[in-house]
Design a protein around this motif. Structure first.
Motif: not given
Ligand code: ATP
Ligand code: MG
Length: 295
Positions: A249-275
């Motif tokens: 049921d869960t679908v992951i949408t496309r967002t630039v936050k993922f590459p941004d989080a990779s650059v920061a070497a962090r999971p998105i949950l700590s990079f942009a927790p409310d996104h």
């Protein structure tokens, strides 16, 4: 005026179920309770021989989300590109890694485990040396079972072990599937995404038949979904037609936050927790727990 009949209410649309992107009624999943103890782990491979579909992103962010729910998670980088190691900011050069463990030059798997900045999330790193594994393992006895033997040393200490596979169906991926209880297939909502999935499912069936009878296809996770594009919606529709309930049921949408989080070497949950993308991986963790794929 008489009271509205129930049918009228339905026709007014007030009681129509809200449909999610999969076309099924949108469900929510309860926040899981804390576990009383830890282990043994369920071992899950993130697998798709197509490149760039979100395997590593899912290993990192599902791992961080399960860790946030108190699960002890070990993420195994099983791709010579080392993207998982880089994405979690751990050293992969001059550090004991998965290749050393496969070859037996490092015997104790614990020596290769590194902590990440995320509580409850550990990693066994990989680097480009792993690309020599195909050649080195080819003459080994029981060469498909080497990773399974390595992970047996640590399986009791975690609740889930996620293996980030490389984009191929070679000996490394067969090792990952042989070591696993379950497989997750990230499916990019793009043209031709479904093309290789039949071959992948066939490979999973072969491994199940010949090497690992307990292996289960846990499900297909649609990634990089863009609700504004017709083809994104079409790919999802066709995936649901073909694989039914095995599409999450869960679908992951496309967002630039993922590459941004990779650059920061962090999971998105700590990079942009409310996104919304952080919330999507948390929801995916809850869905897996509610389906029983993870304790
Ligand atoms: N939902 C998303 N939206 C936008 N970009 C994404 C999303 N998921 C992943 N990406 C980006 O797409 C690229 C490929 O993702 P990722 O590395 O997770 O795929 P992969 O399947 O592991 O690739 P490979 O097959 O090369 O190992 C990365 O740059 C990543 O940051
Ligand atoms: Mg990857």
């Amino acid at each position: 005026m008489t009271a509205k009949k129930r049918d009228d209410v339905v026709l007014d649309g007030l009681e129509k179920p809200v449909l999610g992107p999969t076309g099924r009624p949108l469900r929510t999943f309860d926040v899981p309770g804390r576990l009383k103890g830890h282990g043994p782990a369920r071992i899950i491979s993130l697998c798709n021989q197509k490149g760039g579909v979100g395997k590593t992103t899912t290993a990192i962010n599902l791992g961080a989300s399960l860790a946030a729910y108190g699960r002890k998670v070990l993420a195994v980088d099983f791709d010579p590109q080392g993207a998982l190691s880089a994405g979690l900011g751990v050293a992969s050069h001059d550090a004991p890694n998965i290749y050393d463990l496969l070859l037996g030059t490092v015997k104790d798997a614990h020596t290769a485990i590194q902590k990440t900045a995320v509580e409850n999330l550990d990693v066994i790193p990989a680097n480009i040396d792993l690309s020599a594994a195909e050649v080195h393992l080819v003459n080994e006895v029981a060469r498909e079972q080497i990773l399974a033997r390595v992970l047996r040393q640590v399986v009791d200490e975690y609740d889930v072990i996620l293996i980030d596979c490389q984009p191929s169906l070679g000996i490394l991926t067969v090792n990952a599937l042989t070591a696993s209880h379950g497989v997750l297939i990230p499916l990019e909502c793009e043209f031709f995404a479904l093309r290789g999935v039949a071959l992948l499912v066939e490979t999973i069936e072969k491994v199940k038949d010949r090497l690992n009878p307990g292996l289960t296809l846990d499900g297909i996770l649609p990634t990089m979904f863009d609700s504004r594009t017709l083809h994104s919606r079409e790919v999802l529709e066709r995936a649901v037609e073909r694989f039914g309930d095995r599409v999450f049921d869960t679908v992951i949408t496309r967002t630039v936050k993922f590459p941004d989080a990779s650059v920061a070497a962090r999971p998105i949950l700590s990079f942009a927790p409310d996104h919304p993308a952080s919330l999507a991986y948390l929801q995916f963790a809850r869905e897996l727990i509610s389906r029983g794929a993870v304790a």
